[in-house]
Every structure is written in C-alpha cells, then in structure tokens.
Write an enzyme that holds these catalytic residues in place. Structure first.
Site, short mmCIF file in Angstrom:
data_model
loop_
_atom_site.label_atom_id
_atom_site.label_comp_id
_atom_site.label_asym_id
_atom_site.label_seq_id
_atom_site.Cartn_x
_atom_site.Cartn_y
_atom_site.Cartn_z
N GLY A 45 0.86 -1.19 0.00
CA GLY A 45 0.00 0.00 0.00
C GLY A 45 0.89 1.22 0.00
N CYS A 46 0.63 2.13 0.88
CA CYS A 46 1.38 3.38 0.98
C CYS A 46 2.82 3.12 1.41
CB CYS A 46 0.69 4.30 1.99
SG CYS A 46 1.63 5.78 2.32
N PHE A 47 3.78 3.64 0.67
CA PHE A 47 5.18 3.40 1.02
C PHE A 47 5.59 4.11 2.29
CE2 PHE A 47 6.47 6.24 -2.89
CZ PHE A 47 5.99 7.40 -2.28
#
Length: 178
Positions: free
Chosen positions: A13-15
């Site tokens: 998902g979001c890094f």
C-alpha cells in the site's frame, strides 16, 4: 562477523507506512521509498503513480543484513503489518499503485516468498492476494517521500494510519526491533 547485505523490494500500500515499519527493524540498514512494476517509459513521479495510470506500485527497497534478520523474517513482518488479502488497496488507499507485492531479487527469495505466503494463509480470514514477481526497475521516490513518518508525525495520515501500524509491529515483533 561479516555482513551479508541483501535487498528486499516490497509494496504494502502506501510506502510511507512500510518505510516507517522497517526503519524500526533490527538488521535493516536502509529503507528507500520508490516505485516499481509500471509499464510507462522513464522515471515516474508521485503524482503520475498516484493517478494509477503508470502501472507502478508504491514500494520500499530495504537493505538488510541477513546475518541479523533473515529474508523470511522480513517477509513475515511485511505480511503481518498490512492486509495482504486486499486486492489493489490498503484501507482508504485504492488502486493498483497500492497493491500488495513481493518483488524477489533471486530464485531463493522467490522460494521463500512462496513458502511464507503459503504458511501464512491460515492466519488470515481471506485469501492472500500478494503478487510475487521478479524485481523490475526500481525508481527512488522524490526526497519529500523519504523518512516521511519521521518528518511528519503530527500530520493526520501519520497519526491515524502509520502510528497504529507501528503499534502492531511493536506488539507482534518486539523481538525483531532495534
């Protein structure tokens, strides 16, 4: 003891979340946020990747000492600090750029990724949909996306999304933390 430096390239998902998690893990020397797996020429930008049109996933490239933490343990932490059963999303972040993905760097990493994924199937209520693929070109994200949580802890996203992931990490993997 000499170091056994290896790379792991993972998308959860979001890094920003994944980077914050792995910066707390013993044996991890560096975590770089970036993009991989796309199908457009040239280095993508954050804005382009967020559009979902480039095919890239937000990923982190983790440099770790395998004498301190194994690739298998890296993957177990990865799989248990995000939801690998959600296809092309993590929470409110929706799109192929937020897919769960393990990009392996060699045959041994591929075998370990398949083994860990199979072993963890019974832990989750739904089928694991994490992609396992050979590592494509990795593009480092813009500087403002590096050390994001450390530099923006009071920002809403950090407080409501990243901090709970770090609490989960500390609860489940306290023996693996710096």
């Amino acid at each position: 003891m000499s170091k056994d430096i290896q790379l792991a390239t993972l998308g959860a998902g979001c890094f920003w979340c994944t980077e914050a998690v792995f910066l707390e893990v013993k044996g991890v020397e560096k975590v770089v946020s970036g993009y991989a797996g796309g199908n457009v020429p040239g280095k993508p930008t954050y804005r382009e990747v967020c559009s979902g049109l480039t095919g890239h996933a937000e990923v982190v490239q983790i440099t770790f000492d395998a004498n301190i933490i194994s690739y298998e343990d890296v993957l177990i932490i990865f799989m248990t600090t995000h939801d690998p059963t959600q296809l092309n999303r993590q929470g409110a972040d929706v799109g192929t750029q937020y897919r769960s993905v393990i990009y392996y760097h060699n045959d041994q990493q591929q075998r370990i990724a398949e083994k860990v994924t199979t072993a963890l199937e019974s832990v989750f209520d739904a089928k694991i949909v994490t992609e396992i693929s050979s590592v494509p070109t990795f593009y480092e994200a813009e500087q403002e996306h590096q050390d994001y949580y450390k530099n923006n802890q009071n920002q809403g996203y950090c407080s409501f999304v990243i901090t709970p992931k770090l609490q989960k990490l500390r609860k489940l993997h306290s023996d693996k933390l710096k």
